[in-house]
Design a protein around this motif. Structure first.
Motif, PDB file in Angstrom:
ATOM      1  N   ALA A 149       3.303   6.242   8.446  1.00 34.85           N
ATOM      2  CA  ALA A 149       2.583   5.351   7.526  1.00 34.85           C
ATOM      3  C   ALA A 149       1.677   6.147   6.594  1.00 34.85           C
ATOM      4  CB  ALA A 149       1.774   4.334   8.321  1.00 34.85           C
ATOM      5  N   LEU A 150       1.018   7.165   7.098  1.00 34.01           N
ATOM      6  CA  LEU A 150       0.131   7.965   6.257  1.00 34.01           C
ATOM      7  C   LEU A 150       0.920   8.732   5.196  1.00 34.01           C
ATOM      8  CD1 LEU A 150      -2.316   9.326   8.985  1.00 34.01           C
ATOM      9  CD2 LEU A 150      -2.829   7.650   7.196  1.00 34.01           C
ATOM     10  N   GLU A 151       2.148   9.095   5.515  1.00 34.45           N
ATOM     11  CA  GLU A 151       2.966   9.829   4.549  1.00 34.45           C
ATOM     12  C   GLU A 151       3.638   8.910   3.536  1.00 34.45           C
ATOM     13  OE1 GLU A 151       6.771  12.949   4.428  1.00 34.45           O
ATOM     14  OE2 GLU A 151       5.904  12.327   6.352  1.00 34.45           O
ATOM     15  N   HIS A 152       4.087   7.747   3.980  1.00 38.05           N
ATOM     16  CA  HIS A 152       4.903   6.877   3.127  1.00 38.05           C
ATOM     17  C   HIS A 152       4.210   5.591   2.697  1.00 38.05           C
ATOM     18  CE1 HIS A 152       8.525   9.325   3.804  1.00 38.05           C
ATOM     19  NE2 HIS A 152       8.090   9.451   5.041  1.00 38.05           N
ATOM     20  N   GLY A 153       3.030   5.322   3.231  1.00 42.33           N
ATOM     21  CA  GLY A 153       2.308   4.116   2.866  1.00 42.33           C
ATOM     22  C   GLY A 153       2.780   2.900   3.646  1.00 42.33           C
ATOM     23  N   VAL A 154       2.013   1.827   3.542  1.00 39.78           N
ATOM     24  CA  VAL A 154       2.353   0.600   4.261  1.00 39.78           C
ATOM     25  C   VAL A 154       3.654   0.005   3.720  1.00 39.78           C
ATOM     26  CG1 VAL A 154       1.546  -1.688   4.957  1.00 39.78           C
ATOM     27  CG2 VAL A 154      -0.089   0.191   4.739  1.00 39.78           C
ATOM     28  N   GLN A 155       3.859   0.094   2.409  1.00 34.76           N
ATOM     29  CA  GLN A 155       5.119  -0.385   1.839  1.00 34.76           C
ATOM     30  C   GLN A 155       6.291   0.411   2.390  1.00 34.76           C
ATOM     31  OE1 GLN A 155       5.744  -3.082  -0.618  1.00 34.76           O
ATOM     32  NE2 GLN A 155       7.700  -2.668   0.398  1.00 34.76           N
ATOM     33  N   GLY A 156       6.082   1.693   2.626  1.00 33.78           N
ATOM     34  CA  GLY A 156       7.142   2.509   3.205  1.00 33.78           C
ATOM     35  C   GLY A 156       7.508   2.062   4.612  1.00 33.78           C
ATOM     36  N   VAL A 157       6.518   1.597   5.372  1.00 35.63           N
ATOM     37  CA  VAL A 157       6.792   1.048   6.704  1.00 35.63           C
ATOM     38  C   VAL A 157       7.680  -0.186   6.595  1.00 35.63           C
ATOM     39  CG1 VAL A 157       5.770  -0.039   8.737  1.00 35.63           C
ATOM     40  CG2 VAL A 157       4.668   1.964   7.709  1.00 35.63           C
ATOM     41  N   VAL A 158       7.314  -1.068   5.660  1.00 33.14           N
ATOM     42  CA  VAL A 158       8.107  -2.283   5.451  1.00 33.14           C
ATOM     43  C   VAL A 158       9.529  -1.928   5.054  1.00 33.14           C
ATOM     44  CG1 VAL A 158       8.342  -4.395   4.080  1.00 33.14           C
ATOM     45  CG2 VAL A 158       6.073  -3.617   4.808  1.00 33.14           C
ATOM     46  N   ASP A 159       9.667  -1.038   4.093  1.00 30.18           N
ATOM     47  CA  ASP A 159      10.998  -0.675   3.594  1.00 30.18           C
ATOM     48  C   ASP A 159      11.859  -0.068   4.705  1.00 30.18           C
ATOM     49  OD1 ASP A 159      10.213  -1.551   1.106  1.00 30.18           O
ATOM     50  OD2 ASP A 159       9.750   0.461   0.346  1.00 30.18           O
ATOM     51  N   HIS A 160      11.269   0.806   5.488  1.00 29.51           N
ATOM     52  CA  HIS A 160      12.056   1.441   6.556  1.00 29.51           C
ATOM     53  C   HIS A 160      12.425   0.429   7.637  1.00 29.51           C
ATOM     54  CE1 HIS A 160      13.775   4.457   9.094  1.00 29.51           C
ATOM     55  NE2 HIS A 160      12.965   4.113  10.084  1.00 29.51           N
ATOM     56  N   ALA A 161      11.469  -0.400   8.028  1.00 27.24           N
ATOM     57  CA  ALA A 161      11.753  -1.396   9.071  1.00 27.24           C
ATOM     58  C   ALA A 161      12.897  -2.316   8.663  1.00 27.24           C
ATOM     59  CB  ALA A 161      10.495  -2.210   9.366  1.00 27.24           C
ATOM     60  N   ARG A 162      12.953  -2.652   7.370  1.00 25.00           N
ATOM     61  CA  ARG A 162      13.974  -3.594   6.889  1.00 25.00           C
ATOM     62  C   ARG A 162      15.296  -2.907   6.567  1.00 25.00           C
ATOM     63  NH1 ARG A 162      11.210  -8.298   3.264  1.00 25.00           N
ATOM     64  NH2 ARG A 162      12.822  -9.489   4.327  1.00 25.00           N
ATOM     65  N   SER A 163      15.328  -1.592   6.697  1.00 30.84           N
ATOM     66  CA  SER A 163      16.568  -0.860   6.416  1.00 30.84           C
ATOM     67  C   SER A 163      17.353  -0.527   7.674  1.00 30.84           C
ATOM     68  CB  SER A 163      16.241   0.444   5.677  1.00 30.84           C
ATOM     69  OG  SER A 163      15.615   1.381   6.556  1.00 30.84           O
ATOM     70  N   THR A 164      16.814  -0.897   8.839  1.00 25.49           N
ATOM     71  CA  THR A 164      17.436  -0.543  10.105  1.00 25.49           C
ATOM     72  C   THR A 164      17.278  -1.684  11.091  1.00 25.49           C
ATOM     73  OG1 THR A 164      17.374   1.051  11.939  1.00 25.49           O
ATOM     74  CG2 THR A 164      15.295   0.580  10.861  1.00 25.49           C
ATOM     75  N   THR A 165      18.017  -1.616  12.171  1.00 31.85           N
ATOM     76  CA  THR A 165      17.870  -2.617  13.233  1.00 31.85           C
ATOM     77  C   THR A 165      17.186  -2.031  14.466  1.00 31.85           C
ATOM     78  OG1 THR A 165      20.071  -2.108  14.121  1.00 31.85           O
ATOM     79  CG2 THR A 165      19.923  -3.878  12.488  1.00 31.85           C
ATOM     80  N   ALA A 166      16.825  -0.761  14.409  1.00 29.99           N
ATOM     81  CA  ALA A 166      16.201  -0.114  15.559  1.00 29.99           C
ATOM     82  C   ALA A 166      14.835  -0.704  15.838  1.00 29.99           C
ATOM     83  CB  ALA A 166      16.082   1.387  15.313  1.00 29.99           C
ATOM     84  N   GLY A 167      14.458  -0.733  17.109  1.00 29.15           N
ATOM     85  CA  GLY A 167      13.147  -1.204  17.500  1.00 29.15           C
ATOM     86  C   GLY A 167      12.147  -0.064  17.574  1.00 29.15           C
ATOM     87  N   PHE A 168      10.900  -0.424  17.831  1.00 24.24           N
ATOM     88  CA  PHE A 168       9.805   0.530  17.886  1.00 24.24           C
ATOM     89  C   PHE A 168      10.022   1.585  18.966  1.00 24.24           C
ATOM     90  CE2 PHE A 168       5.012   1.004  18.888  1.00 24.24           C
ATOM     91  CZ  PHE A 168       4.848   1.995  17.937  1.00 24.24           C
TER      92      PHE A 168
END
Length: 282
Positions: A149-168
């Motif tokens: 998150a610090l590297e890619h920002g909060v929007q980056g978290v959203v974008d990555h989460a929505r690009s995959t089906t993997a869980g935390f």
């Protein structure tokens, strides 16, 4: 499957079987969907839903931020997980239930008994999560997520989460809110608008206070020691479900029955028979 609002959280649930109700807290860590009782790890072989639903009503649900349930961007706490469960019981008009937890679901089952002991007939705590390595792994997962998150920002978290089906658990980059981000566009928009500083505080606070001990997280030992609710404790024996975690619950709970059987001997037949035997007496 039905979906309701439970404590302000969209909650998907299912009732299977007929008989006295058992509220079942799913295994699976931050991906605790109701399907995990039949599809996750050991549980797909153990067959608890099929066996228990012959005599009981199994009430299964997606924990908040899991499966098709909703989420809220806030510091995650064990009491907030319990608020969702209480909201579900209230909606269904269930005054008293048996409970069963698998893996990390044991923490929630025990905490519900502490918060509303008058509503819990008994607890089955199957392979409770906890231990030194478990705590370290959880903190490491949150640290890896925060670094992303610090590297890619909060929007980056959203974008990555929505690009995959993997869980935390499998991909820390997606974060613990991944399921809700994928399902709810409105939530994703509000999430992305959060400042990085605020998000950093929410994430670090969640990790520090959810996993603050080297045994079973969640309920305080003094509260467990005051519980007069019958409990069946079944040990795991790997680095996330240590025998020490199960022994801790046995030590703290005054009315605990400890099934001292190694995992290799916890066959589907033996496990379901032991759980049914326990429930029948309570």
């Amino acid at each position: 499957m039905p979906v309701i609002d439970a404590a302000g959280i969209r909650t998907r649930y299912e009732m299977i079987g007929d008989g006295p109700p058992i509220l079942m807290f799913s295994p699976g860590g931050f991906d605790s969907s109701l399907e995990n009782w039949t599809s996750f790890g050991r549980y797909k072989q153990l067959g608890f839903i099929e066996a228990l639903s012959q005599r009981y009503t199994c009430l299964v649900f997606d924990r908040r931020e899991s499966g098709q349930s909703g989420g809220r961007l806030e510091r995650l706490t064990w009491p907030k997980y319990i608020d969702q469960a209480i909201g579900l019981l209230d909606h269904l008009g269930l005054d008293k239930v048996h409970t069963m937890g698998g893996c990390v679901g044991c923490s929630s089952a025990a905490l519900l008994a502490i918060e509303q002991p008058e509503r819990v007939r008994s607890m089955v705590l199957f392979s409770p999560a906890g231990g030194v390595t478990y705590r370290a792994a959880q903190h490491r997962r949150f640290t890896q997520h925060l670094g992303f998150a610090l590297e890619h920002g909060v929007q980056g978290v959203v974008d990555h989460a929505r690009s995959t089906t993997a869980g935390f658990t499998k991909d820390p980059r997606v974060g613990p809110w991944a399921a809700a981000l994928r399902r709810d566009d409105s939530f994703a928009s509000k999430f992305a608008a959060t400042s990085l500083a605020r998000y950093q505080t929410i994430v670090s606070g969640s990790a520090r206070l959810l996993f603050d001990r080297d045994t079973v997280p969640g309920p305080e030992p003094e509260d467990l020691q005051l519980l007069e609710i019958p409990a069946l404790v079944v040990p795991g024996e790997d680095l996330s479900h240590t025998r020490s975690a199960a022994r801790y619950l046995e030590e703290c709970l005054p009315r605990a029955e400890y099934w001292d059987v190694p995992v290799v001997d916890q066959t589907p037949e033996a496990s379901t028979a032991r759980v049914l035997e326990f429930l029948a007496h309570h």
